[in-house]
Motif scaffolding. Structure first.
Motif, short mmCIF file in Angstrom:
data_model
loop_
_atom_site.label_atom_id
_atom_site.label_comp_id
_atom_site.label_asym_id
_atom_site.label_seq_id
_atom_site.Cartn_x
_atom_site.Cartn_y
_atom_site.Cartn_z
N THR A 112 0.79 -1.17 -0.03
CA THR A 112 0.09 -0.08 0.05
C THR A 112 0.86 1.32 0.11
N LEU A 113 2.26 1.16 0.11
CA LEU A 113 2.95 2.18 0.30
C LEU A 113 3.50 2.50 -1.14
N SER A 114 3.90 3.81 -1.29
CA SER A 114 4.61 4.04 -2.75
C SER A 114 6.02 3.77 -2.60
N PRO A 115 6.85 3.41 -3.62
CA PRO A 115 8.04 3.00 -3.67
C PRO A 115 8.95 4.36 -2.82
N THR A 116 8.68 5.26 -3.22
CA THR A 116 9.31 6.44 -2.34
C THR A 116 9.15 6.46 -1.03
N PHE B 15 11.21 5.13 4.21
CA PHE B 15 11.34 4.40 5.67
C PHE B 15 12.33 3.56 6.04
N TRP B 16 12.62 2.79 4.90
CA TRP B 16 13.88 1.85 5.03
C TRP B 16 15.23 2.71 5.28
N ARG B 17 15.31 3.79 4.37
CA ARG B 17 16.69 4.48 4.60
C ARG B 17 16.88 5.00 6.02
N ARG B 18 15.59 5.48 6.44
CA ARG B 18 15.71 5.82 8.09
C ARG B 18 16.01 4.64 8.81
N TRP C 218 10.10 -6.79 -0.54
CA TRP C 218 9.41 -6.36 0.77
C TRP C 218 8.01 -5.74 0.44
N GLN C 219 8.34 -4.65 -0.66
CA GLN C 219 7.24 -3.87 -1.01
C GLN C 219 6.04 -4.50 -1.94
N PHE C 220 6.91 -5.33 -3.11
CA PHE C 220 6.41 -5.84 -4.08
C PHE C 220 5.69 -7.35 -3.91
N PHE C 221 6.36 -7.94 -2.72
CA PHE C 221 5.98 -9.31 -2.37
C PHE C 221 4.23 -9.47 -2.25
N GLY C 222 3.81 -8.70 -1.40
CA GLY C 222 2.53 -8.77 -1.24
C GLY C 222 1.55 -9.09 -2.26
N ILE C 223 1.75 -7.94 -2.89
CA ILE C 223 0.56 -7.77 -4.02
C ILE C 223 0.81 -9.15 -5.20
N ASN C 224 1.85 -9.52 -5.29
CA ASN C 224 2.12 -10.86 -6.24
C ASN C 224 1.51 -12.04 -5.53
N LEU C 225 1.67 -11.98 -4.15
CA LEU C 225 1.23 -13.19 -3.43
C LEU C 225 -0.35 -13.13 -3.41
N ILE D 124 13.42 3.63 -5.67
CA ILE D 124 14.36 3.07 -4.50
C ILE D 124 15.74 3.50 -4.34
N PRO D 125 16.37 3.04 -5.29
CA PRO D 125 17.78 3.47 -5.38
C PRO D 125 18.06 4.91 -5.43
N TRP D 126 17.31 5.73 -5.97
CA TRP D 126 17.41 7.06 -6.08
C TRP D 126 17.21 7.61 -4.50
N VAL D 127 16.19 7.20 -4.05
CA VAL D 127 15.61 7.98 -3.01
C VAL D 127 16.70 7.46 -1.59
N MET D 128 17.06 6.21 -1.58
CA MET D 128 17.90 5.67 -0.71
C MET D 128 19.32 6.04 -0.66
N ILE D 129 19.85 6.16 -1.93
CA ILE D 129 21.35 6.72 -1.91
C ILE D 129 21.90 7.19 -3.24
N GLN D 130 20.66 7.79 -3.85
CA GLN D 130 20.94 8.37 -5.19
C GLN D 130 21.96 7.63 -6.13
N GLY D 131 21.65 6.29 -6.23
CA GLY D 131 22.40 5.45 -6.86
C GLY D 131 23.99 5.45 -6.52
N GLY D 132 24.29 5.88 -5.42
CA GLY D 132 25.68 6.05 -5.09
C GLY D 132 26.20 4.60 -4.31
N PRO D 133 27.27 4.78 -3.51
CA PRO D 133 28.25 5.94 -3.43
C PRO D 133 28.71 5.96 -4.88
#
Lengths: 440, 288
Positions: free
Chosen positions: B110-114, B119-122, B162-169, B227-236
């Motif tokens: 139910t959460l958006s990927p952003t 949430f996971w970055r924190r 974690w996010q995508f699993f439920g809908i497929n299930l 997800i990779p952009w919000v969490m670490i901007q594709g870095g380091p």
């Protein structure tokens, strides 16, 4: 083109050095008495809105306050929109050629402004400067002028210093290091006590990776730094290699805070708690520290680390953040009225109270000392550093900066790759400089 | 004659939608493809660059790394967000009170990927992050996770799963619940064991749902950005960059619109190939 850029930089630096630009700091000038800064007795009935874009979400409330104040004073409300820095750079470039161009936007000077000027996207602010020049210390207008045309008003003129934690200094009874060796020994000592030495992290901020390598390069050889910025020296030269080797050693010895810490939320808290000793930033960082609940001289102070070699002495990095106007903005006339207001006393007071920025002659040395003793101390300190050099971010072509920032990000996690990374930046510099007419 | 007239009326009704599709999809596709052959920095006029941008996509180390990371995302998604939910769905299908499990697994969807990424970055942050604080209680200290290029892509794939699993299930469960029991029972009577019944009877009957889930998973993982952009901007650096992040970085950070467009074309072709079988299945279904 090369000549124009070099000329602008040389003139800028020369003027700054001659007039000791810095902050108005000193005595109140006659200009202050003039009426431009006075709020009108009657609030304007009709409010016009102009767009103001910036890339500091942490300062959004400040800009909102400025917008309200200008609406009350002159009937022009600058409506701020904050963007994340990476998004911001593209948004500005996409909007400027269109009628969506913002009336006011924060930018960077040097090469980043030059490309916009060259494309004819910046508005000429000569008529604004004719009204407000008296409100600024000598040299500021010239610093924001390209080919004889002033394209901006200053948002911040600041120097790059190292903020240090008073809690750490008090707990371990430290004194400021006088030589580079002393500095390194102190970092080693702090590490043994479980204290992070330097907060230079990339959590939520990619750009911050260039801070330490540039702080090291100019402390190895300030003249080399200037030549490197202007395409007259190479990233694989011994001076750059030496700086990177020092950085590598510092990284490998574990002198840095965890790389995922954020500089707006985490580093201030760590400085206050005494788990982090130093954070190198422009003096604008003092405003962020105060917003996060730290008090100058009580929680933090500033110092300028000693040079690594004698060729690195007397030097400091200067940063100018300008506010520019989009030439294609439909609200340009209202924006110019706003700029005149912006250069006035009411705006200067808000800038000072909220962000601790001092650009105009309206804020006196006494006010600075009373309101921010750390900034006042910094003003004293920089008098001993006559060699003021433009920050890497603005001083060299954008393509090289962006590539190098990614390379320095990689360096933070793979210190032993420093030579490969330097060679990569060198290749990029070889590709880019000829476009600017420099025979690299 | 009447049928032909009806066809004409139907076609007329389709025109607004066709114009919309043409303007919103076809024009950008053609324009992006055209830009892929140009050098353009937004400010100055575009210049012809031939196929050099396409050559760069497959020869620049950073972009090859992004391609490699994108393949990790695709494989990770197929294994952990498609195959694993199918396995769990098959198990849950035998449980009578499975609503609670459905709910638990579905909540992250139910959460958006952003939001999930923030949430996971924190949670994973080394400074006051929930995971680090929890491990601290047990005296376990860990190094920063997201700035570690050896593991961060896999950790972020974990967040995505974690996010995508439920809908497929849920989709697989719906599929399993609608499968008629007769052929399964008949196979068991004929001596098939549960494994044989699953692979030879249930799985083929699940094909329509499976195709949908697989196509959706492939498309979403190939164009992974949030997800990779919000969490670490594709870095380091550019270590965890996906092709979609490369597209953004080259276009809007480095202002190489030509190269960015070439990457966009490559991503589109990959997505088209990935969804090709699904599109074919849809067509067959209609003809049937």
């Amino acid at each position: 083109m090369k000549k124009t850029i070099l000329l602008v930089m040389v003139i800028t630096l020369a003027i700054m050095m001659v007039f000791g630009l810095a902050y108005a700091g000193g005595e109140k000038k006659g200009a202050e008495k003039e009426a431009a800064e006075k709020a009108p007795e009657k609030a304007p009935t009709e409010i016009r809105e102009i767009k103001l874009y910036h890339d500091n979400p942490e300062w959004q409330s400040f800009w909102e306050e400025m917008g309200e104040a200008s609406a009350q004073d002159i009937g022009v409300r600058a409506v701020p929109t904050a963007f994340e820095t990476q998004v911001y750079k593209s948004r500005i470039k996409v909007d400027l050629p269109t009628s969506r161009a913002p009336s006011v936007f924060k930018w960077w000077f040097g090469y980043r402004a030059f490309e916009l000027m060259k494309a004819g996207l910046l508005a000429d602010l000569s008529d604004v400067w004719a009204k407000v020049e008296k409100n600024y210390p000598p040299g500021i207008k010239e610093a924001l002028t390209i080919d004889g045309v002033p394209y901006a008003l200053p948002f911040n003129v600041g120097y790059w210093v190292w903020f240090y934690s008073k809690a750490v200094y008090k707990k371990y009874n430290l004194s400021l290091p006088k030589t580079w060796d002393e500095f390194m020994k102190q970092l080693e000592f702090l590490k043994s006590k479980g204290v992070y030495g330097i907060g230079n992290t990339i959590g939520k901020s990619r750009w911050t990776s260039f801070i330490v390598p540039m702080e090291l390069i100019y402390r190895v050889d300030a003249d080399f730094y200037v030549r490197l910025m202007n395409g007259k020296a190479h990233y694989t030269d011994p001076e750059a290699v030496k700086a990177m080797e020092i950085w590598k050693e510092m990284l490998e010895k574990g002198y840095f805070a965890p790389m995922d810490a954020t500089y707006v939320e985490d580093l201030p808290r760590m400085l206050k708690e005494g788990t982090l000793a130093y954070a190198p930033f422009g003096d604008w960082y003092g405003g962020i520290l105060q917003q996060q609940g730290l008090f100058p001289e009580q929680d933090y102070g500033v110092f300028i680390p000693p040079p690594i070699t004698p060729r690195g002495k007397d030097s400091i990095i200067l940063e100018i953040s300008p506010l520019c106007a989009g030439k294609n903005s439909p609200d340009l006339e209202a924006a110019k009225e706003w700029y005149v207001w912006y250069a006035g006393k009411h705006s200067a007071q808000i800038l000072w109270e909220k962000l601790r920025f001092v650009n105009t002659v309206h804020i006196t040395a006494d006010e600075i000392k009373k309101g921010d003793p750390t900034l006042a101390h910094e003003m004293d300190l920089i008098k001993n550093y006559p060699n003021k050099m433009i920050r890497f971010w603005e001083a060299t072509p954008v393509e090289i900066v962006e590539y190098a920032v990614d390379a320095f990000n990689t360096m933070l996690v793979h210190p032993n790759q420093y030579m490969v990374l330097l060679k990569g930046i060198e290749e990029k510099a070889k590709e880019v400089w000829p476009k600017y007419g420099v025979n690299y | 004659m009447e049928r032909r007239g009806k066809l004409r009326t139907d076609t007329l009704f389709l025109i607004p939608a066709m114009v919309f599709v043409l303007m919103s999809e076809l024009v950008p596709i053609v324009y992006t493809t055209y830009l892929g052959f140009m050098d353009w920095d937004i400010i100055n006029p575009p210049k012809w660059a031939g196929i050099s941008n396409y050559v760069k996509v497959f020869s620049t180390p950073e972009l090859i790394n992004a391609l490699k990371n994108t393949i990790y995302w695709v494989l990770g998604t197929l294994i952990f967000a498609v195959a694993f939910p199918l396995f769990i769905a098959a198990l849950l299908n035998r449980v009578k009170r499975r609503t609670i499990f459905k709910l638990i697994f579905f909540i992250p969807s139910t959460l958006s990927p952003t939001v999930a990424a923030i949430f996971w970055r924190r949670t994973l942050a080394s400074q006051k992050g929930a995971l680090v604080s929890l491990l601290d209680l047990f005296g376990v200290q860990i190094q920063p996770i997201l700035t570690n290029p050896q593991i961060n892509t896999f950790v972020m794939i974990g967040v995505w799963v974690w996010q995508f699993f439920g809908i497929n299930l849920i989709l697989f469960l719906v599929g399993l619940e609608t499968i008629p029991q007769e052929p399964v029972e008949a196979a068991m009577i004929d001596g098939a064991n549960p494994r044989q019944a699953f692979f030879r009877i249930i799985l083929p009957l699940l094909k329509p749902i499976s195709m949908l889930v697989i196509a959706n998973a492939l498309i979403n993982s190939i164009r992974m950005f949030d997800i990779p952009w919000v969490m670490i901007q594709g870095g380091p650096g550019r270590a965890s960059e996906t092709l979609a992040i490369s597209l953004y970085r080259e276009s809007f950070l480095l202002f190489k619109m030509g190269l960015g467009s070439a990457i966009a074309v490559v991503i589109s072709i990959m997505t088209l190939l990935a969804s090709y079988r699904y599109i074919l299945t849809l067509g067959k279904g209609r003809r049937a």
